[in-house]
Enzyme design. Structure first.
Site, mmCIF file in Angstrom:
data_model
loop_
_atom_site.group_PDB
_atom_site.id
_atom_site.type_symbol
_atom_site.label_atom_id
_atom_site.label_comp_id
_atom_site.label_asym_id
_atom_site.label_seq_id
_atom_site.Cartn_x
_atom_site.Cartn_y
_atom_site.Cartn_z
ATOM 1 N N ASN A 9 55.966 117.646 139.403
ATOM 2 C CA ASN A 9 55.100 118.030 138.289
ATOM 3 C C ASN A 9 54.107 116.892 138.084
ATOM 4 O OD1 ASN A 9 53.935 118.665 135.840
ATOM 5 N ND2 ASN A 9 55.798 118.345 134.629
ATOM 6 N N TRP A 10 52.892 117.109 138.534
ATOM 7 C CA TRP A 10 51.894 116.029 138.500
ATOM 8 C C TRP A 10 51.308 115.803 137.110
ATOM 9 C CZ3 TRP A 10 48.274 116.793 143.389
ATOM 10 C CH2 TRP A 10 49.089 116.767 144.542
ATOM 11 N N LYS A 11 51.574 116.710 136.179
ATOM 12 C CA LYS A 11 51.008 116.620 134.826
ATOM 13 C C LYS A 11 49.491 116.451 134.903
ATOM 14 C CE LYS A 11 55.462 115.046 133.295
ATOM 15 N NZ LYS A 11 56.266 114.338 132.328
ATOM 16 N N HIS A 95 57.327 123.756 129.639
ATOM 17 C CA HIS A 95 57.660 122.325 129.731
ATOM 18 C C HIS A 95 57.703 121.741 128.317
ATOM 19 C CE1 HIS A 95 57.236 118.048 130.497
ATOM 20 N NE2 HIS A 95 57.721 118.290 131.701
ATOM 21 N N GLU A 97 56.507 119.188 127.068
ATOM 22 C CA GLU A 97 55.211 118.707 126.567
ATOM 23 C C GLU A 97 54.361 119.872 126.070
ATOM 24 O OE1 GLU A 97 54.261 116.471 130.101
ATOM 25 O OE2 GLU A 97 55.869 115.073 129.604
ATOM 26 N N GLU A 167 65.705 119.702 131.342
ATOM 27 C CA GLU A 167 65.038 118.408 131.168
ATOM 28 C C GLU A 167 65.296 117.890 129.762
ATOM 29 O OE1 GLU A 167 61.562 118.054 134.171
ATOM 30 O OE2 GLU A 167 60.795 119.013 132.378
ATOM 31 N N GLY A 173 60.009 110.688 131.271
ATOM 32 C CA GLY A 173 59.036 109.603 131.258
ATOM 33 C C GLY A 173 59.523 108.342 130.545
ATOM 34 N N SER A 213 63.101 111.415 134.486
ATOM 35 C CA SER A 213 63.242 110.103 135.135
ATOM 36 C C SER A 213 64.036 110.155 136.448
ATOM 37 C CB SER A 213 63.842 109.079 134.168
ATOM 38 O OG SER A 213 62.971 108.900 133.054
ATOM 39 N N GLY A 234 58.480 114.097 137.584
ATOM 40 C CA GLY A 234 57.155 113.761 137.069
ATOM 41 C C GLY A 234 56.624 112.512 137.745
ATOM 42 N N GLY A 235 56.762 111.382 137.077
ATOM 43 C CA GLY A 235 56.197 110.113 137.535
ATOM 44 C C GLY A 235 56.410 109.801 139.009
HETATM 45 P P1 PGA Z 1 59.532 112.268 134.619
HETATM 46 O O1 PGA Z 1 59.018 113.719 134.157
HETATM 47 O O2 PGA Z 1 60.143 112.439 135.998
HETATM 48 O O3 PGA Z 1 58.291 111.411 134.655
HETATM 49 O O4 PGA Z 1 60.531 111.822 133.619
HETATM 50 C C1 PGA Z 1 59.755 114.882 134.440
HETATM 51 C C2 PGA Z 1 59.049 116.080 133.865
HETATM 52 O O5 PGA Z 1 58.462 115.982 132.790
HETATM 53 O O6 PGA Z 1 59.068 117.176 134.485
#
Ligand code: PGA
Length: 251
Positions: A9-11, A95, A97, A167, A173, A213, A234-235
């Site tokens: 997930n590149w956001k 998600h 967010e 999640e 994050g 994470s 994500g990251g």
């Molecule tokens: P993260 O994000 O790996 O940076 O914690 C995961 C996500 O939000 O899908």
């Protein structure tokens, strides 16, 4: 046997040239694997170039969001058919967010999830508790509500293809990963609820991904749990090196 999915997930990162470089880097490292699905979910503006750059590999494309209408006066929204047209197989729905900053609810998640199936997209539906909810022992109540309200109403045929991402919001994050035991406990519970909503045989086929994470250092142990069928990253999905290591957690 559930085929693992490793999804990035590149956001809101990566312009078109950066997206091209990242997809090419992944295609050369993990683009030939066929015993697992490797999915990248760039921002809308980089979907087309990502689709182009992954041609000839087994990589798959996903979007990070969609609207539930086919077309119309919905400024700023993207229709499922547009995502299909750009080469998407998957779409992330709900998600945390999106829930936190853009007002998405279990009801909108449910509408989008059903519409994704009708449009030929496979939804990755995200659920998870906040830190406050975990600390007040509400984790399972929250997960049950999110599954019952967000992920119900599919035919058995559709439900088999559903992907759920657990999640925990406090792990996204933050560098704080759920322990493999905490994650497995939640995944097992989610599968039980899916079995109640659909049927045990259907729930056995549904892939439940862990997110929050995930890094090369912790992916193997997490992926080794019985009910964890992959990861939403994500990251660590923003560099070919680290995401490839997560993808090849057991190789
Ligand atoms: P993260 O994000 O790996 O940076 O914690 C995961 C996500 O939000 O899908």
């Amino acid at each position: 046997m559930r085929k693992p999915i490793l999804a990035g997930n590149w956001k809101m990162y990566k312009n078109t040239q950066e997206a091209k470089a990242l997809v090419e880097g992944l295609a050369s490292r993990v683009g030939k694997l066929s015993d697992r699905e490797v999915v990248v979910c760039p921002p809308f503006t980089s979907l087309a170039i990502a689709a182009e750059s992954m041609k000839g590999s087994n990589l798959k494309l996903g979007a990070q969001n969609m609207y539930w209408e086919d077309k119309g006066a919905f400024t700023g929204e993207i229709a499922p058919g547009m995502l299909r047209d750009t080469g998407c197989t998957y779409v992330i729905i709900g998600h945390s967010e999106r829930r936190q900053y853009f007002g998405e609810t279990d009801a909108t998640v449910n509408k989008k999830m059903k519409k994704a199936f009708l449009s030929g997209l496979l939804p990755i539906v995200c659920i998870g508790e906040t830190l406050a909810e975990r600390e007040s022992s509400e984790t399972f109540t929250v997960l049950e509500r999110q599954i019952r309200e967000g992920a119900s109403g599919l035919s058995a045929e559709e439900a088999r293809k559903l992907v759920v991402a657990y999640e925990p919001v406090w792990a996204i994050g933050t560098g704080k990963t759920a322990t493999p035991q905490q994650a497995e406990e939640a995944h097992k519970f989610i599968r039980q609820k899916l079995a109640e909503i659909y049927a045990p045989a259907v729930a056995e086929e549904i892939r439940i991904l862990y997110g929050g994470s995930v890094k090369p250092e912790n992916s193997k142990e997490l992926m080794g749990q019985a009910d964890i069928d992959g990861a939403l990253v994500g990251g660590a999905s923003l560099e070919p090196e680290s995401f490839s290591k997560i993808v090849t957690f057991d190789l």
